[in-house]
Design a protein around this motif. Sequence first.
Motif, mmCIF file in Angstrom:
data_model
loop_
_atom_site.group_PDB
_atom_site.id
_atom_site.type_symbol
_atom_site.label_atom_id
_atom_site.label_comp_id
_atom_site.label_asym_id
_atom_site.label_seq_id
_atom_site.Cartn_x
_atom_site.Cartn_y
_atom_site.Cartn_z
ATOM 1 N N LEU A 30 11.201 -21.620 15.607
ATOM 2 C CA LEU A 30 11.436 -20.476 14.726
ATOM 3 C C LEU A 30 12.929 -20.411 14.437
ATOM 4 C CD1 LEU A 30 8.519 -19.794 15.522
ATOM 5 C CD2 LEU A 30 9.213 -17.398 15.733
ATOM 6 N N ALA A 31 13.277 -20.650 13.189
ATOM 7 C CA ALA A 31 14.678 -20.735 12.805
ATOM 8 C C ALA A 31 15.270 -19.361 12.536
ATOM 9 C CB ALA A 31 14.819 -21.600 11.555
ATOM 10 N N SER A 32 16.587 -19.302 12.519
ATOM 11 C CA SER A 32 17.305 -18.154 11.973
ATOM 12 C C SER A 32 17.528 -18.422 10.496
ATOM 13 C CB SER A 32 18.649 -17.986 12.679
ATOM 14 O OG SER A 32 19.531 -17.188 11.903
ATOM 15 N N ALA A 33 17.510 -17.360 9.681
ATOM 16 C CA ALA A 33 17.733 -17.538 8.248
ATOM 17 C C ALA A 33 19.127 -18.078 7.956
ATOM 18 C CB ALA A 33 17.517 -16.222 7.520
ATOM 19 N N SER A 34 20.045 -17.986 8.916
ATOM 20 C CA SER A 34 21.383 -18.546 8.733
ATOM 21 C C SER A 34 21.332 -20.066 8.597
ATOM 22 C CB SER A 34 22.289 -18.168 9.902
ATOM 23 O OG SER A 34 21.806 -18.717 11.121
ATOM 24 N N GLN A 35 20.206 -20.672 8.990
ATOM 25 C CA GLN A 35 20.040 -22.128 8.905
ATOM 26 C C GLN A 35 19.374 -22.564 7.604
ATOM 27 O OE1 GLN A 35 17.923 -21.848 12.862
ATOM 28 N NE2 GLN A 35 19.085 -23.712 13.253
ATOM 29 N N PRO A 39 20.754 -19.062 0.291
ATOM 30 C CA PRO A 39 21.629 -18.014 0.835
ATOM 31 C C PRO A 39 21.060 -16.607 0.691
ATOM 32 C CG PRO A 39 22.482 -18.818 -1.253
ATOM 33 C CD PRO A 39 21.347 -19.733 -0.882
ATOM 34 N N PHE A 40 20.063 -16.409 -0.171
ATOM 35 C CA PHE A 40 19.464 -15.088 -0.361
ATOM 36 C C PHE A 40 18.360 -14.802 0.662
ATOM 37 C CE2 PHE A 40 21.213 -16.081 -4.528
ATOM 38 C CZ PHE A 40 21.822 -14.888 -4.888
ATOM 39 N N ASP A 41 17.868 -15.831 1.338
ATOM 40 C CA ASP A 41 16.711 -15.676 2.215
ATOM 41 C C ASP A 41 17.044 -14.783 3.411
ATOM 42 O OD1 ASP A 41 14.145 -16.003 3.088
ATOM 43 O OD2 ASP A 41 14.179 -18.188 3.033
ATOM 44 N N VAL A 42 16.228 -13.722 3.610
ATOM 45 C CA VAL A 42 16.430 -12.741 4.685
ATOM 46 C C VAL A 42 17.860 -12.195 4.629
ATOM 47 C CG1 VAL A 42 16.046 -12.254 7.128
ATOM 48 C CG2 VAL A 42 14.798 -14.111 6.066
ATOM 49 N N GLU A 102 26.984 -6.859 5.114
ATOM 50 C CA GLU A 102 27.267 -8.059 5.898
ATOM 51 C C GLU A 102 26.813 -7.891 7.345
ATOM 52 O OE1 GLU A 102 28.058 -11.904 6.307
ATOM 53 O OE2 GLU A 102 28.222 -10.766 4.427
ATOM 54 N N GLU A 103 27.034 -6.705 7.901
ATOM 55 C CA GLU A 103 26.588 -6.431 9.273
ATOM 56 C C GLU A 103 25.059 -6.460 9.351
ATOM 57 O OE1 GLU A 103 26.735 -2.810 12.591
ATOM 58 O OE2 GLU A 103 27.941 -2.705 10.751
ATOM 59 N N PHE A 104 24.410 -5.854 8.358
ATOM 60 C CA PHE A 104 22.943 -5.846 8.311
ATOM 61 C C PHE A 104 22.402 -7.267 8.195
ATOM 62 C CE2 PHE A 104 19.113 -5.691 5.547
ATOM 63 C CZ PHE A 104 18.254 -5.063 6.430
ATOM 64 N N ARG A 105 23.007 -8.067 7.334
ATOM 65 C CA ARG A 105 22.591 -9.455 7.130
ATOM 66 C C ARG A 105 22.703 -10.264 8.424
ATOM 67 N NH1 ARG A 105 25.694 -13.954 5.586
ATOM 68 N NH2 ARG A 105 24.559 -15.548 4.406
ATOM 69 N N GLU A 106 23.835 -10.129 9.101
ATOM 70 C CA GLU A 106 24.039 -10.873 10.350
ATOM 71 C C GLU A 106 23.051 -10.431 11.423
ATOM 72 O OE1 GLU A 106 28.106 -10.518 11.490
ATOM 73 O OE2 GLU A 106 28.864 -11.644 9.762
ATOM 74 N N GLY A 113 13.202 -14.575 14.051
ATOM 75 C CA GLY A 113 12.844 -15.986 13.952
ATOM 76 C C GLY A 113 11.849 -16.181 12.831
ATOM 77 N N VAL A 114 12.008 -17.260 12.073
ATOM 78 C CA VAL A 114 11.197 -17.482 10.872
ATOM 79 C C VAL A 114 10.580 -18.872 10.911
ATOM 80 C CG1 VAL A 114 11.182 -17.511 8.352
ATOM 81 C CG2 VAL A 114 12.771 -16.000 9.558
ATOM 82 N N LEU A 115 9.289 -18.932 10.636
ATOM 83 C CA LEU A 115 8.576 -20.202 10.494
ATOM 84 C C LEU A 115 8.006 -20.272 9.089
ATOM 85 C CD1 LEU A 115 7.200 -22.811 11.598
ATOM 86 C CD2 LEU A 115 5.272 -21.348 12.276
#
Length: 260
Positions: A30-35, A39-42, A102-106, A113-115
Amino acid sequence: MTEIPQILYKYRDWKDDYHKRLLTENELFLASASQFNDPFDVSLPYRYRKEDLTPANLFQKLYETAKEMYPDYIDEQIHEICYERQQSGVFENGQYWKENHEEFREKMHSIFGVLSLTTENDNLLMWSHYSDSHKGFCIGLDSSEIYKAIGGMFGKVIHSDRFPEIPLFGDPTNTMIEILTTKSTHWEYEEEYRLTKAYSAKTSHILPNEAFKEIILGVNISEQFADEIIQLVKTKFPNMKIYQSQMNLEEFKLDLIPIL
C-alpha cells in the motif's frame, strides 16, 4: 464488495525486486500518494460548497470546531474566536483552504495507504507505463481475498474535470472517500478500483495463495523472465491461469493466449 469485480489486475515489472515480491512472497504494497506520478492524487484541496458558506452556517461550523480544539474554554472565549475567524474574510475570498492545504496534503500522504487496481488486463498504455514497456507481467487477483487480508475502503475511482466541493456538515468518512478517490478525467482509461486504508501508508500485506487467479506475460517479455515466472506459478499456484499476450495483426489490441 458486491459492486467490486471479482478479479482486478495489477501491472508489474519482473526486473523490480519489490514488484517481484508480489509473486515470490505474496506481498501486496500500500503506497503513499507521495509516490504517485500524478501530483493531484490524494492532494485535492479541502474546499466547502459555496452555497453552504452562509454566515449562520459558518459560525456554527467554527463553533463546533473551536469546542473540539479548546475543550477547556468557556463559551465567551469560544464565541470570540469564532467571531474573529469569521470576520477575517478568508471565507468570502476563498482563501481559507489555502492556509492549511500543504499541511493537509502531507497528512493525507503520511496516513493513507493506497492500492490501485484495474479491471483491464490488455490496456496498451498501462502495459507501457507500469509493466516496463510490455516486458513485465500483469496479475489478476481476487478482490474479496484482498479485502479480507487488508480491510480498509474499496471502491471505484471517480473521475472529474473539477475538484470536489465538500459539504460543510456531513459524514467525515464520506468526505475522505471523495478526496481519496477523485481523479482527473485524464485517467479514465485506467478503469481504476482503489483500496485505501488509514495509518497504512507504505505498508506491506500478505495475500493467501487463493487470491492469485491469473497472470499475463507481456508481449516483449524475455524468454528467461517468462520461464522464471511460469515455473514459479506452476509450483506455487497450480490453479492459476497463465496467458501470453501477443500483438493482434489486424487491430491495435492484444490477444491473450492461454499457456497450458
